[in-house]
Structure formats: C-alpha cells, structure tokens
Design a protein around this motif. Structure first.
Motif, PDB file in Angstrom:
ATOM      1  N   ILE A 403       0.889  -1.151   0.000  1.00  0.00           N
ATOM      2  CA  ILE A 403       0.000   0.000   0.000  1.00  0.00           C
ATOM      3  C   ILE A 403       0.928   1.201   0.000  1.00  0.00           C
ATOM      4  O   ILE A 403       1.856   1.265   0.809  1.00  0.00           O
ATOM      5  CB  ILE A 403      -0.844   0.026   1.280  1.00  0.00           C
ATOM      6  N   GLU A 404       0.730   2.113  -0.904  1.00  0.00           N
ATOM      7  CA  GLU A 404       1.647   3.243  -0.964  1.00  0.00           C
ATOM      8  C   GLU A 404       0.897   4.529  -1.242  1.00  0.00           C
ATOM      9  O   GLU A 404      -0.069   4.541  -2.001  1.00  0.00           O
ATOM     10  CB  GLU A 404       2.676   2.984  -2.066  1.00  0.00           C
ATOM     11  N   GLY A 405       1.339   5.593  -0.599  1.00  0.00           N
ATOM     12  CA  GLY A 405       0.730   6.888  -0.857  1.00  0.00           C
ATOM     13  C   GLY A 405       1.801   7.952  -1.016  1.00  0.00           C
ATOM     14  O   GLY A 405       2.858   7.872  -0.383  1.00  0.00           O
ATOM     15  N   PRO A 441      17.353   5.335   0.191  1.00  0.00           N
ATOM     16  CA  PRO A 441      18.153   6.182  -0.712  1.00  0.00           C
ATOM     17  C   PRO A 441      17.341   7.359  -1.266  1.00  0.00           C
ATOM     18  O   PRO A 441      17.909   8.353  -1.656  1.00  0.00           O
ATOM     19  CB  PRO A 441      18.542   5.226  -1.847  1.00  0.00           C
ATOM     20  N   TYR A 442      16.006   7.209  -1.300  1.00  0.00           N
ATOM     21  CA  TYR A 442      15.193   8.211  -1.989  1.00  0.00           C
ATOM     22  C   TYR A 442      14.453   9.156  -1.060  1.00  0.00           C
ATOM     23  O   TYR A 442      13.758  10.056  -1.519  1.00  0.00           O
ATOM     24  CB  TYR A 442      14.196   7.525  -2.940  1.00  0.00           C
ATOM     25  N   THR A 443      14.535   8.944   0.246  1.00  0.00           N
ATOM     26  CA  THR A 443      13.879   9.887   1.174  1.00  0.00           C
ATOM     27  C   THR A 443      14.875  10.386   2.218  1.00  0.00           C
ATOM     28  O   THR A 443      15.802   9.676   2.616  1.00  0.00           O
ATOM     29  CB  THR A 443      12.686   9.232   1.906  1.00  0.00           C
ATOM     30  N   GLU A 444      14.662  11.627   2.642  1.00  0.00           N
ATOM     31  CA  GLU A 444      15.445  12.212   3.725  1.00  0.00           C
ATOM     32  C   GLU A 444      14.637  13.344   4.321  1.00  0.00           C
ATOM     33  O   GLU A 444      14.314  14.281   3.605  1.00  0.00           O
ATOM     34  CB  GLU A 444      16.802  12.699   3.203  1.00  0.00           C
TER      35      GLU A 444
HETATM   36  N1  PHE Z   1       9.369   1.853  -0.980  1.00  0.00           N
HETATM   37  C1  PHE Z   1       9.423   1.703   0.422  1.00  0.00           C
HETATM   38  C2  PHE Z   1       9.414   0.186   0.757  1.00  0.00           C
HETATM   39  O1  PHE Z   1       9.567  -0.595  -0.104  1.00  0.00           O
HETATM   40  C3  PHE Z   1       8.259   2.361   1.103  1.00  0.00           C
HETATM   41  C4  PHE Z   1       8.357   3.852   0.973  1.00  0.00           C
HETATM   42  C5  PHE Z   1       7.606   4.502   0.029  1.00  0.00           C
HETATM   43  C6  PHE Z   1       9.211   4.562   1.788  1.00  0.00           C
HETATM   44  C7  PHE Z   1       7.704   5.872  -0.114  1.00  0.00           C
HETATM   45  C8  PHE Z   1       9.299   5.931   1.674  1.00  0.00           C
HETATM   46  C9  PHE Z   1       8.549   6.568   0.717  1.00  0.00           C
HETATM   47  O2  PHE Z   1       9.288  -0.190   1.881  1.00  0.00           O
END
Ligand code: PHE
Length: 528
Positions: A403-405, A441-444
């Motif tokens: 589930i992603e938002g 790697p993609y969030t901070e």
């Molecule tokens: N992609 C991350 C996961 O696989 C979840 C996530 C989505 C984290 C968006 C940060 C931002 O667990």
C-alpha cells in the motif's frame, strides 16, 4: 429408490400403520429406518396436523464382543474355576493354554479374591468351592435384556473395563393428529389464476410453508480477504482525495524501480539475491510515455477532479524523457541540483535491465514525473503486488502487496507527514504512532512507523515513510519548493492481524484453502 419417493413411501407407511394401531413406536415399528428419515416423514405429517409425535432421548447400554462371550460362556474367573475343577489340581502357569491368555490373567485374580480357588503349595491350585455363583455373567445377562444400567457407578466401571458401550437412541412415539387421513391429501403448491377464477381457492388444500427449511447452499464466489482489505484502504484513500495510480504492469525497468529513485547502481537491493531480473527480454526501452498507464491515470484524475477540482483550466508542459534520463544520470554520476551525487560511472545497461518491481514506489516515481507537466498539490496512492527474492517463511513471501501513498504540495513539513500518518492509521485501530529514524536512498528524512495495536496490545512495525529527496524530484522538473511525502506498508500485515492469520502462506500462494476464504467475514473494520 430416489430419496424423494423413499420419503413419500415412509410417510404413507406411517399413515397405514396408524390405521391399524393406536400408537407407533419408531424403534419397534421402523427399526431399520435411519432416525433422520423418520423425523423428516413425521415432520411432514405433523406440519399438516395429520399426526402428533413425542421425542424420547434415551441412553442404550450395549454389550461388547467380550461381554457377549461372558454371557455365553461365563466370566473369566468362572472359566478359571471350571478349568481347575476339571483338572482337580493344576499348575498356575498351565492356565493360559486351557482357558486362553486373557481369561487366565483377569480370571485368576478374581477367582482367588472370590475364594473360588486356593493355593496348594507354591504353584499348584485347587478348587475351594463347589458351584460358585457367576455374578458377572448374571449382571451382563440382565444388561443384555434391559439395555440399561441404573447404578451410575457400576455403569462407569463396566465402561472402563470395556464390557459395555453406551449409545444414544432417539425414539418417536406417534399418534393420530386431528387431521389424520389414510392418505396424504392432494396439495396445491401455487395459488393459480384458475383457482382464483373458479373460487376453488376458498376450500383448496394448500401445502404449508416450511419456514424451518434451510436455503439451498449457494455455490457463489468469494472475495479474498486481501482484496476486501484492499477495498477498505481504497475507500480511505478516496475519501481523502487520493487518485489511484495505474499499477497493472509488474515488470519495470531498473530506471523506474531504482535509478530515478536515486538508488545507486551498486546498492545491495539491486543484487540478484534481492531482485528478480527478467531474462527474456532482458532489456527495456529507454524511459518513454506509456499510453496505457497514461490513459488510466487520466481517467482516475478526471473522476477525482469532479469531486475535488476548482475547475480552472491549466497549462501543461509536456515531459521530456530524454532530459529526465540525462539529469538522473548526472545526479548519480557528478551530482546536480545542489547535490554532490554518488560520483561513480553510471551504466546505461543497468538502467535498462528489466525487473519484477520490488516496490510500488516505481509507479509513484512515474506519477510524480508526470505531475511535473503541471506541478500542483496532488495525492496519489496504489495497492498492488511487488516481488522480492526472499527466502519464504511464515512471515515472508517472494511476492506480496504494497500500500503506498504520496502527497505533493508546497510548504510541507515532516510534522505534517506524522500528523497525516496518525490520522491514516487511526482508521485501522492503530494509535499513538511512534517514528524511528531510518534510511532509504530516496527519502530524507526517513522514518519507520510503529503503532500500538489496541487489539493485540503491543507495538508493531507498520510501515516506512519519508520525504522524497531533491535528487529524485528535481530531475523530474518539479519546482524546487515542492515537497513530497511518501509512505508504504504491506497489505498482508493488517490483513493477517484482522483475520488472525499467523502464517502468510495461508493467505497468499498455492497453499491457500479456498473454503477458508469463503468463510471469512465480509467486513474489514469493526464498528465501535
Ligand atoms: N518503498 C518503500 C518500501 O519498499 C516504502 C516507501 C515509500 C518509503 C515511499 C518511503 C517513501 O518499503
């Protein structure tokens, strides 16, 4: 004989017998008919007041083969006494060969206790009485005739010795009812136009409704619990103005799954041990617009805008996929947009490798790049399957649902993300969220999400979240002051909690029990 006719015959048999005698006793008059059938026939007649019946529940005591032997040949101790009497004097160790092993071992002790035999020296025995009374045989003979034992202690004792078994018998006592007739009258099952027109309905005999009949078993399909829970989450997202992203394609390129997310090419997640790579075809085209996804997303946005838009027409700046690719490469290799980058040689081949997507963030990335055509506040979500090269165990599968938002807006803060997540998870009965610093790697910054589950009374890890990095957002062409929240969790976790499933393989995969699925309650969230 078809069941239906069999039942009718039995119904007629009951009527016939009642014509010849006052009272029927089902166990005596229909000894061979199964209890269920006789009850069905009696109910049919009783519902028409043609008979009346009473039910008698009785325990019946039955002899076992062993006790039947005792009734026929005497008790074990009697057999021992008889053998000794016939021999005059006998060695104890010879008894088994005469009376049998079982009678020798059980009977010998009792015969001594009853003083029917006595020792002569160390191992010889003699009879000590003439014609003893075999009370065990007498007792069992009585039970055989009466099929009852009135003394509860004695009954228990006999059961323990496996001399009797107890079965439940139901007997019906049947007498004529006020509408008794020798035959079942003709019954109308429908109120027809003819009956009405002729006036015959006034005196016609209608078949009574059987309100107690169970409905026919419906062979209907059933929604899988995961799909039910998915719909509940969808509803939560929709109610908050989220637009669903098109996630129908499971295969994506390294570009969308990793590179565009600023995941370096040597990151362990990109190993064969963690990711499934597609071998045929092995490579993708360079990133480009995908008409199918485009159309689906347009539709989802249009339907959401009917509810949430201000209605103003906006200018769009078409995406330049070539520039996007080059900027992603640049930000990895040399750094850009104020970032010093990773400073390694970026390999185009790695970017084009096809993978089974490891997270739905690949699709969020696509949607955010699309948003750059017309940067504006937006909320997107998806719930679909992802794949990871995991060792399968009770809590891990090589595929599961995420589930992603994502939420894009100007002036967003980390506190706002925490507040949003708090409200979101409250819908699942999870309160007092706690956040633990994490790394993506993609969030901070990145935060793992923990929640206190009221039902389970413990803290559980429920998801991952963060604010997307400028290294990811700026190559897309999103404005510098736009911030984007992202969060993800598995669909299996809350479903397992809700349905009390401890092994994920019961929920998903080839071991799923279809009848279990059919029996699950249809509603995801308990109403308070
Ligand atoms: N992609 C991350 C996961 O696989 C979840 C996530 C989505 C984290 C968006 C940060 C931002 O667990």
């Amino acid at each position: 004989v078809p069941l239906e006719t069999q039942g009718q015959n039995l119904t007629q048999d009951v009527l016939d017998l009642l014509d010849t005698k006052e009272t029927l006793q089902s166990n005596e008059d229909f000894p061979a008919v199964p209890q269920r059938d006789i009850k069905a026939a009696l109910d049919r007649l009783a519902s028409r007041s043609m008979v009346e019946y009473k039910t008698l529940d009785k325990e019946q005591v039955n002899l076992t083969p062993e006790s039947e032997g005792i009734v026929a040949n005497g008790s074990h101790e009697f057999k021992v006494w008889k053998a000794v009497k016939e021999a005059g004097k006998i060695a104890i160790k010879e008894l088994p060969s005469i009376v049998g092993k079982e009678s020798a071992s059980v009977g010998q002790g009792n015969a001594f206790k009853n003083k029917w035999i006595k020792k002569d020296g160390t191992d010889l025995v003699l009879v000590a009485t003439e014609e003893p009374e075999d009370s065990m045989q007498k007792l069992l003979k009585g039970i055989q005739e009466s099929q009852t034992v009135s003394d509860a202690k004695q009954l228990n004792d006999l059961k323990k010795k496996r001399l009797v078994t107890v079965t439940k018998v139901i007997t019906y006592t049947v007498t004529k009812g006020p509408k008794y007739a020798k035959e079942m009258p003709v019954e109308h099952t429908d109120l027809t136009a003819d009956l009405l027109a002729s006036g015959a309905w006034e005196t016609a005999n209608f078949k009574p409704y059987n309100f107690a009949a169970l409905g026919a078993q419906q062979d209907a399909g059933a929604l899988h619990p995961l799909m039910k829970v998915r719909q509940e989450f969808r509803n939560i997202f929709f109610s908050q103005g989220f637009v669903e992203m098109p996630t129908g394609h499971f295969v994506d390129s390294g570009f969308w799954n990793f590179d565009a997310l600023f995941v370096p090419q040597q990151h362990p997640a990109r190993d064969m041990q963690d990711t499934f790579f597609v071998s045929d075809p092995p490579t993708a085209d360079k990133p480009r617009a995908d008409p199918d996804s485009e159309r689906q997303m347009d539709q989802m946005e249009a339907s959401s805008q009917r509810l949430f838009s201000t209605g103003d027409k906006r200018e769009k700046k078409p995406r330049d996929f070539e520039k996007y690719w080059n900027d992603v490469k640049k930000v990895h290799e040399d750094g850009a947009f104020g970032s010093i980058g990773y400073r390694y040689k970026f390999k185009d081949e790695e970017t084009l490798r096809l993978v089974l997507r490891t997270h739905t963030t690949a699709v969020s990335t696509w949607a955010l790049h699309r948003l750059a055509e017309d940067p504006r506040p937006a909320r997107y979500f998806s719930i679909d399957r992802v794949f990871r090269n995991e060792t399968v165990d009770a809590t891990h599968l090589a595929e599961f649902h995420q589930i992603e938002g994502v939420i894009a807006d100007f002036g967003l803060t980390l506190g706002g993300l925490q507040r949003f997540l708090g409200d979101f998870f409250a819908n699942m009965g999870l309160e007092n969220l706690r956040f633990k610093p994490a790394y993506n790697p993609y969030t901070e910054p990145s935060m793992e999400i923990f929640g206190y589950h009221k039902g389970l009374k413990r803290w559980i890890e429920i998801g991952n979240s963060g604010m997307f990095r400028p290294e990811m957002l700026e190559p897309m062409g999103l404005p510098k002051d736009m911030r984007v929240y992202g969060f993800g969790l598995s669909l299996e976790r809350p479903t397992m909690m809700k349905y009390g499933v401890s092994n994920i393989r019961e929920l998903l995969g080839h071991k799923v029990d279809l009848s279990w699925i059919k029996e699950q309650p249809a509603v995801r969230f308990d109403k308070e």
